[in-house]
Scaffold this motif. Structure first.
Motif, short mmCIF file in Angstrom:
data_model
loop_
_atom_site.label_atom_id
_atom_site.label_comp_id
_atom_site.label_asym_id
_atom_site.label_seq_id
_atom_site.Cartn_x
_atom_site.Cartn_y
_atom_site.Cartn_z
N THR A 29 0.94 -1.51 -0.17
CA THR A 29 0.32 -0.08 -0.06
C THR A 29 0.87 1.31 0.33
O THR A 29 0.04 2.31 -0.26
CB THR A 29 -1.26 0.24 1.25
OG1 THR A 29 -0.75 -0.29 2.19
CG2 THR A 29 -1.95 -1.09 0.92
N THR A 48 1.87 1.71 -3.79
CA THR A 48 0.11 2.04 -4.24
C THR A 48 0.65 3.12 -4.63
O THR A 48 0.08 4.05 -5.09
CB THR A 48 -0.62 1.06 -3.48
OG1 THR A 48 -0.62 -0.06 -3.73
CG2 THR A 48 -2.26 1.62 -4.27
N ASP A 49 0.60 3.89 -3.37
CA ASP A 49 -0.26 5.51 -2.51
C ASP A 49 0.66 6.75 -3.66
O ASP A 49 1.32 7.47 -4.21
CB ASP A 49 0.12 5.63 -1.59
CG ASP A 49 -1.07 5.70 -1.14
OD1 ASP A 49 -2.06 6.37 -0.58
OD2 ASP A 49 -2.24 4.25 -1.14
N TYR A 67 0.08 6.33 -7.55
CA TYR A 67 -1.37 6.64 -7.71
C TYR A 67 -0.67 8.09 -7.43
O TYR A 67 -0.90 9.31 -8.39
CB TYR A 67 -1.75 6.94 -6.25
CG TYR A 67 -2.58 7.25 -6.40
CD1 TYR A 67 -3.78 7.29 -7.37
CD2 TYR A 67 -2.99 8.48 -5.58
CE1 TYR A 67 -4.82 8.34 -7.90
CE2 TYR A 67 -4.64 9.42 -6.03
CZ TYR A 67 -5.04 9.47 -7.09
OH TYR A 67 -5.90 9.60 -7.36
N TRP A 80 0.16 0.51 -10.35
CA TRP A 80 -1.13 0.70 -9.84
C TRP A 80 -2.11 0.01 -9.37
O TRP A 80 -2.03 -0.33 -7.97
CB TRP A 80 -2.00 2.37 -10.08
CG TRP A 80 -2.88 2.94 -9.04
CD1 TRP A 80 -2.79 2.53 -7.18
CD2 TRP A 80 -4.24 3.92 -8.91
NE1 TRP A 80 -3.83 3.06 -6.44
CE2 TRP A 80 -4.63 3.83 -8.06
CE3 TRP A 80 -4.06 4.74 -10.14
CZ2 TRP A 80 -6.06 4.67 -8.03
CZ3 TRP A 80 -5.17 5.29 -10.19
CH2 TRP A 80 -6.43 5.61 -9.07
N SER A 105 -2.36 -2.74 -6.20
CA SER A 105 -3.19 -2.14 -4.79
C SER A 105 -3.85 -4.00 -5.22
O SER A 105 -4.48 -4.04 -3.95
CB SER A 105 -4.57 -1.29 -5.38
OG SER A 105 -4.36 -1.97 -7.63
N SER A 134 -0.24 3.33 3.24
CA SER A 134 -0.94 4.49 2.48
C SER A 134 -0.55 5.75 2.57
O SER A 134 -0.23 6.30 2.03
CB SER A 134 -2.34 4.01 2.70
OG SER A 134 -3.37 4.80 1.44
N ALA A 171 2.06 8.30 -0.03
CA ALA A 171 1.90 8.82 0.01
C ALA A 171 2.36 10.32 0.75
O ALA A 171 3.14 11.34 -0.33
CB ALA A 171 0.25 9.16 0.50
#
Length: 95
Positions: A16, A19-20, A23, A45, A49, A70, A74
């Motif tokens: 995650t 993934t972030d 993203y 992505w 995920s 996440s 980010a």
């Protein structure tokens, strides 16, 4: 509630986070209107995920590790993308 597997928990957290981060790179490429980088980041992505979703649907406790990952992804990617104004966004490589 089943026991938490540390390897799965770590995998979910890392998946995650990645993934972030991906993203954010995808969004950066979309904002820069770069089709090939945006499409590439989008496919990565979804691959990342899917691992996290498959892992934490087995045990809802893994959602906490997904949330932590996440946040970390980010935060790290925005830190990486923070640049002085005027340059192109990272992830917006020329086609």
């Amino acid at each position: 509630m089943a026991a938490i597997d540390p390897l799965t928990a770590g995998g979910v957290l890392l998946a995650t986070a990645a993934t972030d981060a991906v993203y954010v790179m995808f969004t950066s490429a979309v904002v820069a209107r770069k089709r090939v980088p945006a499409a590439t980041w989008s496919s990565v992505w979804y691959l990342l995920s899917s691992y996290a979703v498959i892992s934490y649907t087995e045990n809802w406790v893994y959602v906490a590790f997904a949330a932590i990952g996440s946040w970390l992804g980010a935060y790290a990617s925005i830190t990486f993308l923070h640049r002085p104004p005027g340059g192109p966004p990272v992830g917006a490589a020329p086609e």
